[in-house]
Motif scaffolding. Sequence first.
Motif, mmCIF file in Angstrom:
data_model
loop_
_atom_site.group_PDB
_atom_site.id
_atom_site.type_symbol
_atom_site.label_atom_id
_atom_site.label_comp_id
_atom_site.label_asym_id
_atom_site.label_seq_id
_atom_site.Cartn_x
_atom_site.Cartn_y
_atom_site.Cartn_z
ATOM 1 N N LEU A 137 43.242 44.927 33.046
ATOM 2 C CA LEU A 137 44.109 43.989 32.337
ATOM 3 C C LEU A 137 44.362 42.758 33.201
ATOM 4 O O LEU A 137 44.832 42.870 34.322
ATOM 5 N N GLY A 138 44.051 41.594 32.640
ATOM 6 C CA GLY A 138 44.100 40.373 33.436
ATOM 7 C C GLY A 138 42.901 40.334 34.352
ATOM 8 O O GLY A 138 43.017 40.098 35.548
ATOM 9 N N ALA A 143 42.820 55.173 32.476
ATOM 10 C CA ALA A 143 43.231 54.559 33.741
ATOM 11 C C ALA A 143 43.349 53.055 33.527
ATOM 12 O O ALA A 143 42.632 52.478 32.705
ATOM 13 N N VAL A 144 44.254 52.438 34.270
ATOM 14 C CA VAL A 144 44.499 51.000 34.129
ATOM 15 C C VAL A 144 44.476 50.343 35.494
ATOM 16 O O VAL A 144 44.997 50.901 36.474
ATOM 17 N N PHE A 145 43.849 49.171 35.555
ATOM 18 C CA PHE A 145 43.987 48.288 36.712
ATOM 19 C C PHE A 145 44.533 46.967 36.197
ATOM 20 O O PHE A 145 44.010 46.422 35.209
ATOM 21 N N ALA A 146 45.574 46.452 36.826
ATOM 22 C CA ALA A 146 46.196 45.208 36.377
ATOM 23 C C ALA A 146 46.302 44.234 37.537
ATOM 24 O O ALA A 146 46.627 44.620 38.663
ATOM 25 N N ASP A 147 46.023 42.989 37.225
ATOM 26 C CA ASP A 147 46.095 41.919 38.222
ATOM 27 C C ASP A 147 46.867 40.759 37.609
ATOM 28 O O ASP A 147 46.283 39.768 37.162
ATOM 29 N N PRO A 148 48.212 40.863 37.557
ATOM 30 C CA PRO A 148 49.000 39.810 36.911
ATOM 31 C C PRO A 148 48.865 38.484 37.646
ATOM 32 O O PRO A 148 48.720 38.454 38.870
ATOM 33 N N TYR A 196 55.794 37.074 37.602
ATOM 34 C CA TYR A 196 54.350 37.192 37.393
ATOM 35 C C TYR A 196 54.057 37.078 35.888
ATOM 36 O O TYR A 196 54.940 37.223 35.050
ATOM 37 N N ALA A 197 52.808 36.850 35.555
ATOM 38 C CA ALA A 197 52.404 36.813 34.153
ATOM 39 C C ALA A 197 51.287 37.836 33.932
ATOM 40 O O ALA A 197 50.154 37.580 34.328
ATOM 41 N N PRO A 198 51.599 38.983 33.304
ATOM 42 C CA PRO A 198 52.916 39.410 32.830
ATOM 43 C C PRO A 198 53.804 39.886 33.989
ATOM 44 O O PRO A 198 53.297 40.174 35.080
ATOM 45 N N GLY A 222 46.840 51.223 38.651
ATOM 46 C CA GLY A 222 46.722 50.442 39.881
ATOM 47 C C GLY A 222 47.077 49.004 39.592
ATOM 48 O O GLY A 222 46.689 48.461 38.551
ATOM 49 N N VAL A 223 47.824 48.371 40.497
ATOM 50 C CA VAL A 223 48.259 46.989 40.297
ATOM 51 C C VAL A 223 48.040 46.201 41.582
ATOM 52 O O VAL A 223 48.449 46.635 42.664
ATOM 53 N N LYS A 224 47.396 45.064 41.453
ATOM 54 C CA LYS A 224 47.230 44.157 42.588
ATOM 55 C C LYS A 224 48.386 43.171 42.595
ATOM 56 O O LYS A 224 48.664 42.515 41.585
ATOM 57 N N VAL A 225 49.074 43.051 43.738
ATOM 58 C CA VAL A 225 50.203 42.135 43.851
ATOM 59 C C VAL A 225 50.050 41.303 45.120
ATOM 60 O O VAL A 225 49.177 41.556 45.958
ATOM 61 N N ALA A 226 50.910 40.318 45.261
ATOM 62 C CA ALA A 226 50.873 39.454 46.432
ATOM 63 C C ALA A 226 51.316 40.235 47.672
ATOM 64 O O ALA A 226 52.166 41.131 47.578
#
Length: 408
Positions: A107-108, A167-172, A187-189, A205-209
């Motif tokens: 996602l993203g 499974a989900v990977f998101a990179d807002p 963030y967006a979203p 899993g989420v990539k963040v700053a």
Amino acid sequence: MDSAALAGLRRLLEPDGWALLEKLPPYSEDSAMRLSEGLRARGVDPELVAAALTQSRLRARATEKFGDFASGMLFTQAGLEQATRLSVGAHHARRYRAAGVSLVADLGCGLGGDAMALSALGIPVLAVEADEATAALATVNLRHFPTATVRHGDGLTLDLAAEGVDAVFADPARRAGGRRVFDPAAYAPPLPEVLGLRQDVPALGVKVAPGVPYSALPGDVHAQWVSVDGEVVEAGLWFGPLAPEGPGRSALVLAGDEAHVLTESGDVSGTASGAPDAPARSAVVREIGEYLYEPDGAVIRAGLVARTAEDLDAGVVSDGIAYLTSDSPTTTPFATGYRVLDHFVFSLKRLRAYLRERDIGRLTIKKRGTAVVPERLRKQLSLAGDGEATVVLTRLAGRQSVLVVEPL
């Protein structure tokens, strides 16, 4: 993306545009203007020339992240800045493979970097991107991976169960108006909305700053800060079967072809321990010894300086300063070591005299815990010798000090 840039990208996706892009020589800033003028003189549309040269320049920059793959990809400036390096994406993908998932919703997805890494391991991916132009570029970039599907849309509205996603990977997005966004809720979203997905799909899993505050971390997350060749590039938040280490914090240090993981309980063979949102442990303050160690940025961000100090039988040089000192030379992937040649209380006059006496003209300046600006200091020192040296500006037992060091 402005209308002119969008129009240029559309031209590049046409046969004549793609053919022009593929025929361009390797990008060179020195020859770009001459090449542009030559193409226009031959009757090539100026809009197409500008778009092709922009892509050529972005491909050259993207080599650092994508290696040889960059030469066959399309980019935007913003998309390239946020894109995951393939070396890091490979580590993301290995988590999903180890968890045995069957379909990952990316996602993203941006330009498709993480989807490429997942696809390379044979993991089917549904890549969703809200920006139409970026989704089109991701489609181009993933054209060689039959298990990857790109869709334009809002990832948060995707019916994950109906799609068969497990499974989900998101990179807002972490930029707005060209500026970085530091508040995870902006963030967006927003990060809280993304984290809510784990109620339906635990493998998230989420990539963040890298600057994400510990207070934004939920108690069931394994948060891992990642550095590549000394540069901290991201923090990854892993949940459920994607986090076999369990809740906690860790550092992943990538250097060349080597990868090293540090957790609070030890190296990669250990499990994470402690609450992810707990303050970092403090290390004992010691008087300066024969050796100085600078922990990797990922180690610092993960709050593992005290853990590294224990491994090095070291202490910090002052409260709140992430420089370690000991009397033993030790090699570790989690810190850079230096031999301490000299140290004294900071004074511009004394430092200038010290360096001139030793004929120093080339000076590497490192700093932590001081307001001194290295480039301004360099001008004030007015050095002109033939030798070179490295100095560290920091606090020793609370006092502004200078350490003269040499790398181990």
